[in-house]
Design an enzyme around this catalytic site. Structure first.
Site, mmCIF file in Angstrom:
data_model
loop_
_atom_site.group_PDB
_atom_site.id
_atom_site.type_symbol
_atom_site.label_atom_id
_atom_site.label_comp_id
_atom_site.label_asym_id
_atom_site.label_seq_id
_atom_site.Cartn_x
_atom_site.Cartn_y
_atom_site.Cartn_z
ATOM 1 N N ARG A 1 -12.681 4.271 7.775
ATOM 2 C CA ARG A 1 -11.432 4.829 8.306
ATOM 3 C C ARG A 1 -11.811 5.632 9.537
ATOM 4 N NH1 ARG A 1 -6.374 7.737 5.336
ATOM 5 N NH2 ARG A 1 -6.068 5.542 4.857
ATOM 6 N N HIS B 1 -3.569 -0.881 9.925
ATOM 7 C CA HIS B 1 -3.817 -0.481 8.538
ATOM 8 C C HIS B 1 -3.618 -1.737 7.686
ATOM 9 C CE1 HIS B 1 -4.503 1.969 5.203
ATOM 10 N NE2 HIS B 1 -3.458 2.773 5.212
ATOM 11 N N GLN C 1 -2.986 -1.730 3.817
ATOM 12 C CA GLN C 1 -1.639 -1.254 3.494
ATOM 13 C C GLN C 1 -0.640 -2.405 3.584
ATOM 14 O OE1 GLN C 1 -0.664 2.121 2.717
ATOM 15 N NE2 GLN C 1 1.111 0.959 2.061
ATOM 16 N N ASP D 1 7.438 5.539 7.977
ATOM 17 C CA ASP D 1 6.121 6.186 7.920
ATOM 18 C C ASP D 1 6.273 7.510 8.675
ATOM 19 O OD1 ASP D 1 3.390 6.783 7.803
ATOM 20 O OD2 ASP D 1 2.796 5.274 9.282
ATOM 21 N N CYS E 1 4.495 4.034 3.275
ATOM 22 C CA CYS E 1 3.065 3.876 2.959
ATOM 23 C C CYS E 1 2.471 5.139 2.353
ATOM 24 C CB CYS E 1 2.300 3.488 4.211
ATOM 25 S SG CYS E 1 2.479 4.678 5.548
ATOM 26 N N ARG F 1 -1.900 -1.039 -3.865
ATOM 27 C CA ARG F 1 -3.122 -0.892 -3.055
ATOM 28 C C ARG F 1 -4.333 -1.184 -3.936
ATOM 29 N NH1 ARG F 1 -3.123 2.480 1.416
ATOM 30 N NH2 ARG F 1 -5.227 1.642 1.691
#
Ligand code: CP
Ligand code: NVA
Length: 342
Positions: free
Chosen positions: A138, A165, A168, A260, A300, A328
């Site tokens: 990340r 992402h 996701q 988001d 998310c 996830r």
């Protein structure tokens, strides 16, 4: 691996493809040893295979929780390094728990091994590839994860960059599939920032024939290169990308209303300016009503309750946010098994 390779065609059905079910027909191509930096690194058939395996792993996890059924441990003896330059709840815990559940082990590395500060990205890669079987990273800039993947001989998975992402988006579209079955003709309306999460959804949605809409303030649109790549991926499917600045119009008739945070990690200095610019882009009960009675709400997470989404929507009957979060785990376990060849 270059950023955004050209449009990936479904290996099982090359050429023009009109049926979303055909698009998701699992292929036999292997993900073993491959990087996953962008949604565009997968073909639609590979996504189909991941979804199939994720559904199996989810059923297995349910059986384990409900009556202690035994589970397979295909990644016994395998180790995953998790190199995180930004905070995380979901990505960290789902990858760590996922490796553990599959019989493997994960090592979480934070700021103390910031790539490029204490030692170069190349040297981090040169070391980690001798110790572990795969890396989840990340980072802020997407280029860092691209460089890490170029330098490391073990597979690198993007755990979020400012550009994408992808894990996701896989979990989100898997959740849509659980909810709606066939994705054909489905509409996902994203309300807010044309950010990393939107980018990955636009790419994956386009690949799978979903109409992906975005309501955004003019100055916070998506990366034009991603939009062009998504359009290319959507050729031959029923996918469309739609843009506007009126959330009410954008969500009308949508199956999914997605939002988001207005400010992503790394953009904290812009928080105040963004709060002003996005004030009209909140998902509340009225916006859900404008979408229609069957629309579901997605986010998310983490959410700033009362900013981009109200608690009424998050905790209400139309929210599938917690399913998204759980998925996830299952989708990433499927990815780990495929990439590590368990
Ligand atoms: N959605 C998501 O990636 O959450 P985290 O930032 O907590 O990992
Ligand atoms: N767009 C958000 C997503 C967090 C999971 C961010 O990058 O901070």
């Amino acid at each position: 691996m270059p950023f955004l390779p050209g449009a990936v065609r479904d290996a099982a059905a090359p050429g023009r493809v009109h049926s979303v079910n055909a698009i998701l027909e699992p292929t036999s191509t292997s993900l073993r040893g491959r990087d996953f930096l962008s949604v565009a690194d997968l073909s639609a058939g590979e996504v189909g295979r991941l979804f199939e395996r994720a559904a199996e792993l989810k059923a297995e996890d349910r059986a384990r929780r409900e009556h202690g059924a035994p589970v397979a441990t295909p990644l016994a003896g395998r180790t995953l390094a998790m190199l995180f330059q930004k905070p995380s709840l979901r990505t960290r815990v789902t990858f760590e728990a996922g490796m553990n559940q599959l019989g493997g082990h994960a090592v979480y590395l934070t700021e103390d091994v910031v790539m490029g500060a204490r030692e170069s990205v190349r040297d981090v890669a040169r070391n980690l590839e001798r110790f572990v079987d795969a890396i989840v990273a990340r980072t802020g800039p997407h280029e860092v994860v691209v460089e890490l993947a170029a330098q490391a001989s073990v597979p690198v998975i993007n755990g979020l960059t400012l550009r994408e992402h992808p894990c996701q988006a896989l979990a989100d579209v898997f959740t849509m599939r659980e909810r709606f079955g066939d994705l054909r003709g489905r509409v996902l309306a994203f309300v807010g920032d044309g950010n990393n999460v939107y980018h990955s959804l636009a790419l994956l949605g386009s690949m799978l024939g979903v109409e992906v809409r975005l309501a955004h303030p003019a100055e916070y649109g998506p990366n034009p290169r991603i939009v062009a790549a998504a359009r290319e991926l959507g050729e031959g499917t029923e996918a469309r990308l739609v843009f506007g600045d009126n959330p009410t119009e954008i969500v009308r008739g949508a199956d999914v209303v997605y939002t988001d945070a207005w400010t992503s990690m790394g953009q904290e200095a812009e928080t105040e300016a963004r709060r002003d610019a996005f004030a009209r882009f909140r998902v509340d009960e009225a916006l859900m009503d404008a979408a229609g009675p069957d629309a579901v709400a997605m986010h998310c997470l983490p959410a700033r309750r009362g900013e981009e989404i109200t608690s009424g929507v998050m905790d209400g009957p139309r929210s599938v946010i917690w399913d998204q979060s759980e998925n996830r785990l299952h989708v990433q376990k499927a990815l780990l098994v495929e990439v590590l060849g368990g």
